[in-house]
Structure formats: structure tokens, C-alpha cells
Design a protein around this motif. Structure first.
Motif, PDB file in Angstrom:
ATOM      1  N   ARG A  33       0.835  -1.242  -0.062  1.00 33.19           N
ATOM      2  CA  ARG A  33      -0.006   0.208   0.051  1.00 33.19           C
ATOM      3  C   ARG A  33       0.686   1.063  -0.087  1.00 33.19           C
ATOM      4  O   ARG A  33       0.609   2.293  -0.717  1.00 33.19           O
ATOM      5  CB  ARG A  33      -1.070   0.104   1.298  1.00 33.19           C
ATOM      6  N   GLU A  34       1.454   1.319   0.774  1.00 31.62           N
ATOM      7  CA  GLU A  34       2.627   2.593   1.126  1.00 31.62           C
ATOM      8  C   GLU A  34       3.197   2.772  -0.913  1.00 31.62           C
ATOM      9  O   GLU A  34       3.695   3.581  -1.075  1.00 31.62           O
ATOM     10  CB  GLU A  34       4.054   2.515   1.760  1.00 31.62           C
ATOM     11  N   LYS A  51       1.146   4.517  -2.923  1.00 28.85           N
ATOM     12  CA  LYS A  51       0.405   5.446  -2.637  1.00 28.85           C
ATOM     13  C   LYS A  51       1.832   6.959  -2.773  1.00 28.85           C
ATOM     14  O   LYS A  51       1.786   7.798  -3.795  1.00 28.85           O
ATOM     15  CB  LYS A  51       0.814   6.240  -1.446  1.00 28.85           C
ATOM     16  N   GLU A  69       1.671   9.287  -5.704  1.00 33.56           N
ATOM     17  CA  GLU A  69       1.385  10.645  -5.285  1.00 33.56           C
ATOM     18  C   GLU A  69       2.871  11.507  -6.201  1.00 33.56           C
ATOM     19  O   GLU A  69       1.914  12.630  -6.676  1.00 33.56           O
ATOM     20  CB  GLU A  69       1.765  10.480  -3.919  1.00 33.56           C
TER      21      GLU A  69
END
Length: 94
Positions: free
Chosen positions: A58-59, A62, A66
Motif C-alpha cells: 500500500r505504501e 501511495k 503521489e
């Protein structure tokens, strides 16, 4: 293999080829315990095929989203059982 590991296969669409997307994905993986690859697809999309813990996966998504938000129009995520991988994340050249 750790039972808490998952595999994400993610297809990014938009202006994702020819803009450093794969190199960026590699850079964003630094410090995360993920293994797999990122590659360009013939249809103009980029595919991320990566194994790791759910928090690390998930990181990574993300961070990529971004840093490349102006280039990504759409993404599809498929979550699969983990499979053995080399102990690295790399760019795969087709």
C-alpha cells in the motif's frame, strides 16, 4: 515464504510511458520490503507486479500515485496469493 505476504498486479494507464514512470517506481520502492518488477506493456500501460506485506504494498502504491499523479488516469489492482520472487524490485525490459 511468510504467510502474510501478498502479490499485487497493478496496471497503470494514462501518460505513463516515456515519462520515467518505471524509474520512479523503482525509486519509490527504496526502504520497502518488496520484490518483483515494473514494466511497460504494449498497449501503452505500465504493469507493476510486486510481492510484499500489505502495508509495504500500500505504501509503494501511495508513493507512486503521489509522485506520478499528473500522469495516471486509471489503475486496476489485482490481489493474488504471494509467490516466490528474487529478493529485489527491478525494472523489467520487454
Amino acid at each position: 515464504m511468510n504467510a502474510s505476504q501478498l502479490r499485487y498486479v497493478v496496471r497503470f494507464r494514462g501518460q505513463v510511458q516515456g515519462v520515467g514512470f518505471r524509474a520512479n517506481a523503482l525509486s519509490q520502492s527504496i526502504g520497502l520490503r518488496v520484490r518483483g518488477f515494473v514494466r511497460n506493456r504494449g498497449d501503452g500501460s505500465v504493469e507493476l507486479d510486486v510481492v510484499g506485506s500489505e502495508p509495504d504494498l500500500r505504501e509503494l502504491l501511495k508513493r507512486i500515485e503521489e509522485s506520478m499523479k499528473g500522469n495516471i488516469d486509471d489503475r486496476e489492482i489485482e490481489t493474488l496469493p504471494a509467490e516466490e520472487r528474487a529478493d529485489e524490485f527491478r525494472i523489467r525490459y520487454s
